[in-house]
Design an enzyme around this catalytic site. Structure first.
Site, PDB file in Angstrom:
ATOM      1  N   LYS A  31      -5.340 -10.082  -5.810  1.00  0.00           N
ATOM      2  CA  LYS A  31      -6.568 -10.262  -5.029  1.00  0.00           C
ATOM      3  C   LYS A  31      -7.612  -9.198  -5.384  1.00  0.00           C
ATOM      4  O   LYS A  31      -7.263  -8.070  -5.733  1.00  0.00           O
ATOM      5  CB  LYS A  31      -6.266 -10.281  -3.517  1.00  0.00           C
ATOM      6  CG  LYS A  31      -6.020  -8.950  -2.880  1.00  0.00           C
ATOM      7  CD  LYS A  31      -6.142  -9.018  -1.348  1.00  0.00           C
ATOM      8  CE  LYS A  31      -6.130  -7.597  -0.807  1.00  0.00           C
ATOM      9  NZ  LYS A  31      -6.731  -7.370   0.458  1.00  0.00           N
ATOM     10  N   LYS A  75       0.824  -1.210   0.000  1.00  0.00           N
ATOM     11  CA  LYS A  75       0.000   0.000   0.000  1.00  0.00           C
ATOM     12  C   LYS A  75       0.864   1.268   0.000  1.00  0.00           C
ATOM     13  O   LYS A  75       0.450   2.301  -0.512  1.00  0.00           O
ATOM     14  CB  LYS A  75      -0.968  -0.003   1.185  1.00  0.00           C
ATOM     15  CG  LYS A  75      -2.049  -1.076   1.027  1.00  0.00           C
ATOM     16  CD  LYS A  75      -3.240  -0.867   1.927  1.00  0.00           C
ATOM     17  CE  LYS A  75      -4.326  -1.874   1.579  1.00  0.00           C
ATOM     18  NZ  LYS A  75      -5.504  -1.810   2.435  1.00  0.00           N
ATOM     19  N   LYS A 127     -10.880  -3.468  -2.749  1.00  0.00           N
ATOM     20  CA  LYS A 127     -11.676  -2.238  -2.845  1.00  0.00           C
ATOM     21  C   LYS A 127     -10.884  -1.109  -3.484  1.00  0.00           C
ATOM     22  O   LYS A 127     -11.447  -0.210  -4.090  1.00  0.00           O
ATOM     23  CB  LYS A 127     -12.084  -1.751  -1.449  1.00  0.00           C
ATOM     24  CG  LYS A 127     -13.030  -2.650  -0.715  1.00  0.00           C
ATOM     25  CD  LYS A 127     -13.631  -1.857   0.457  1.00  0.00           C
ATOM     26  CE  LYS A 127     -13.746  -2.706   1.695  1.00  0.00           C
ATOM     27  NZ  LYS A 127     -12.573  -2.626   2.576  1.00  0.00           N
TER      28      LYS A 127
END
Ligand code: AQP
Length: 335
Positions: free
Chosen positions: A198, A113, A201
């Site tokens: 994966k 991230k 969102k």
């Protein structure tokens, strides 16, 4: 007999997708009668990435409504909002001060991230796993049902609890070491546009995921255009065909069929035959959730009362653990 306690949560950072449902919430629902359950909407986690202040509260309510819509039963479970209980932030600070920095720098999710946040990586993103440890340890949870991607954070939670107990209360440990509950099927639902990543969102493309609140037309369009391959005959077990494995797994879990049944049914199919089948199965599986969601959202007063009750029950437990942690650390009691 005293039931074991379960704690888990989802961030209100966008629409819940099939990954969140199959990796986490479905397992909360299926196991809930065996445990004493606490499910929170982790809105403090939601600001570890840039967020829109004008939608945070509304998204928080939506996620709580989706918990109910997916089948969380208040007879066994409490639902609450993380930021409504200040003990989460307070315990995070206390645990920060015993957590080595390099433990956090090693977290895969942080590394992934951080790349996405570029030069503006905030300290909260690095600290996310300590907040998650505080969420779990405050409730002395025995089990934490999560998707595969959270396994490393669960291990860190255990390391932090161990370190705290060893340093400050070796004779009478305060913090319970939780176990992850990760199901084999659906533990890692992959993106519709790339079977090696994966479903997430934060993927900029909405075509990469099926959201629980997608309309039948949206679901049909996403499955129609999802990535496949040019091989005829569908199989779970070819590592060169990640999309086939992912889409067959979705069909298996959403239809309630076994792996063997699906393998036999689909072994001679082409994508043109399989995609409409998966579309119909997905639409039918999500329909009751969508209907219940609408009913809950139409009754805001009910939802608020659920969250108020959940908060009271959660706070009663969290405040005891926080007091024990502070006592072990040597803090004076306020006069
Ligand atoms: N693709 C997935 N497959 C299986 N389980 C998944 N989970 C998330 N994605 C998948 C599980 O959902 C729970 C809640 O996740 P979260 O919203 O708190 O955080 P997340 O893991 O960051 O969710 P996303 O969608 O993947 O968001 P971003 O894009 O921010 O990374 C967790 O139990 C998680 O394991």
């Amino acid at each position: 007999m005293v039931k074991q306690r379960v704690l888990s949560g989802v961030q209100p950072t966008g629409n819940l997708h099939l990954g969140n449902y199959l990796g986490a919430i479905r397992n909360w629902v299926e196991g809930q009668s065996q445990y004493e359950n606490f499910f929170c909407v982790v809105d403090l986690h939601a600001i570890t990435a840039p967020h829109d202040a004008s939608t945070l509260a509304e998204n928080t309510y939506k996620i709580a409504a989706l918990y109910l819509a997916c089948g969380i039963d208040l007879q066994y479970s409490s639902i609450f909002v993380q930021s409504h209980i200040s003990a989460h932030s307070e315990l995070t600070w206390l645990l920060n001060c015993i957590t080595p920095l390099n433990w956090l720098e090693d977290m895969i999710q942080f590394k992934e991230k951080a790349v996405k946040q570029g030069e503006n990586v905030n300290t909260g993103l690095l600290d996310y796993p300590v907040l998650m440890a505080a969420d779990i340890l405050l409730y002395q949870a025995d089990k934490v049902p999560v998707g595969e991607d959270q396994k490393q954070h669960l291990e860190l939670t255990r390391d932090i609890a161990n370190r705290f107990n060893y340093q400050f209360c070796r004779e009478k440990p305060v913090l319970k070491l939780p176990e992850p509950l990760i199901r084999a099927e659906g533990a890692r639902v992959m993106s519709l546009t790339d079977g090696t990543r994966k479903m997430s969102k934060s993927d900029p493309s909405d075509m990469s995921r099926i959201n629980l609140l997608d309309t039948p037309d949206q679901i049909q369009n996403k499955i129609k255009r999802c990535k496949t391959d040019s091989v005829r005959g569908l199989t779970f077990d070819d590592s060169e065909r990640p999309e086939a494995r992912n889409l067959l797994t979705l069909y298996m879990v959403l239809s309630g069929k076994t792996k063997e049944e699906v393998a036999a049914e689909c072994q001679d199919m082409g994508w043109g035959q399989f995609k409409p089948l998966l579309t119909e199965t997905t639409i039918n599986a999500l329909k009751p959730i969508q209907e219940k969601y609408q009913a809950v959202m139409d009754d805001k007063g009910y939802l608020e009362s659920v969250l108020r009750d959940g908060r009271q029950k959660a706070e009663a437990i969290a405040s005891i653990t926080l007091a024990q942690v502070k006592a072990a650390l040597g803090y004076s009691v306020p006069l």
